[in-house]
Design an enzyme around this catalytic site. Sequence first.
Site, short mmCIF file in Angstrom:
data_model
loop_
_atom_site.label_atom_id
_atom_site.label_comp_id
_atom_site.label_asym_id
_atom_site.label_seq_id
_atom_site.Cartn_x
_atom_site.Cartn_y
_atom_site.Cartn_z
N SER A 143 0.83 -1.20 0.00
CA SER A 143 0.00 0.00 0.00
C SER A 143 0.88 1.26 0.00
O SER A 143 1.68 1.43 -0.90
CB SER A 143 -0.96 -0.03 1.19
OG SER A 143 -1.93 0.98 1.09
N ASP A 155 -10.32 -2.85 -5.83
CA ASP A 155 -9.52 -1.79 -5.24
C ASP A 155 -9.57 -0.58 -6.15
O ASP A 155 -9.18 -0.67 -7.33
CB ASP A 155 -8.07 -2.26 -5.06
CG ASP A 155 -7.16 -1.22 -4.42
OD1 ASP A 155 -7.67 -0.15 -4.02
OD2 ASP A 155 -5.95 -1.46 -4.32
N HIS A 159 -8.25 -4.31 -1.40
CA HIS A 159 -6.99 -3.67 -1.06
C HIS A 159 -6.40 -4.31 0.21
O HIS A 159 -7.10 -4.54 1.19
CB HIS A 159 -7.22 -2.17 -0.81
CG HIS A 159 -5.96 -1.37 -0.67
ND1 HIS A 159 -5.21 -0.98 -1.74
CD2 HIS A 159 -5.33 -0.90 0.43
CE1 HIS A 159 -4.17 -0.28 -1.32
NE2 HIS A 159 -4.21 -0.23 0.00
#
Length: 448
Positions: A277, A380, A410
């Site tokens: 991320s 996502d 995600h």
Amino acid sequence: MPSLAVKLNSVFFKFLFKQRLQNRIQTPLNESPNQYGITTRPEESVSASNPSFTDGVATKDIHIDPFTALSIRIFLPESSLSPPEQTGPKTKPKSSQQVYPISLIQRRKSYGLLNMEAPRNDMRRSSFEGLDLRSDNNAYQGYAPSPQNCKKLPIMLQFHGGGWVSGSNDSVANDFFCRRIAKLCDVIVVAVGYRLAPENKYPAAFEDGLKVLHWLGKQANLAECSKSMGSGARGVGAEFTKAEVQRHIVDAIGASVVEPWLAAHGDLSRCVLLGVSCGANIADYVARKAVEAGKLFNPVKVVAQVLMYPFFIGSVPTESEKKLANTYFYDKEMCTLAWKLFLPEEELSLDHPAGNPLILDRSPPLKLMPPTLTIVAEHDWMRDRAIAYSEALRNVNVVAPVLEYKDAVHEFANLDILLKTPQAQACAEDIVIWVKKYISRRDNEFSY
């Protein structure tokens, strides 16, 4: 579609996370911001380090910067206690034709050239005399560098996720993930505990990532220095005690000492960056700086990077940002709040270089970037921009495949509630197969 359990957990997660973000926005910072910084939150469940080989991996925490809270956790797989692998005759490089096991085709689709055939490594687990130095409580101490009798493992520098404002390198989820990667990939994972926002805004997290790369280079030089000092009195390759190593290094250089696990087992010429991320944004920044520095980082060499659902954003919305803005766990509104906490007010822009990898006049040129594997999830909203960045890399002949996982969200391979799902396990296996192409040795050359 994601399961009902994922949907319910997503609702609960978003409620708590958004509440914490809003509380941090409303809580004024001290007039003098905390320069020392913090690397974890009170609400974060953390896992204590364990220097004995529990479940095949030993861990230790090191605070590496006296001026900030920057720290690392080292994950050393037990395979490091095996004898050095014998190099065989030089083999012909494998064809670059795509090779897809059926099981991989079923669980994801890929973009770009992607050879998923893994090199065969000797996975012997037997230890031998003189290598395994443990204390009475079975904690592994490491030993003075001696290249004749130690197995050298590649280094994977890992940056956790959490939207800049949460997460940590010693959280239960990150500890589990790093242990999994260390064992499967047979690498030493160095997880970075970078400073969090809003106490330390941009570029603190990016600078911390680069500091760790500098620290790794310094460790290599210290280990080489210790070997040189030991060879004069004892002969080449002779071992000496930890106390002697520290005394000599302090006398010659200052307060720095050799980290024994890395000195004994780390091969910094095979360094892979892995970011999760927002950690993927940091990894990409560190890769760019390593490219710019060139040989200045020697013997550290970044040979590849893995970007797991990077936290990219931009002012012009993509199709996935339009369709999936309110999707599971990290929705767009919540992530925009995180960016406001991370970026200084005078630099607040969705096209900030930290968030948009495709801005004009980016340095260095994309064609100089290392091979880059990008992981994206079907549900996502950030997926399209990550795919676009990978496509831009391929357009300038950088090896940059994309793996897109169906019915995934995600951080599907890193969230604590999803770590043990088949998708998370499959993702880890795919990463390992790809990374091994760039860290496997054949007659002291990289096997691509």
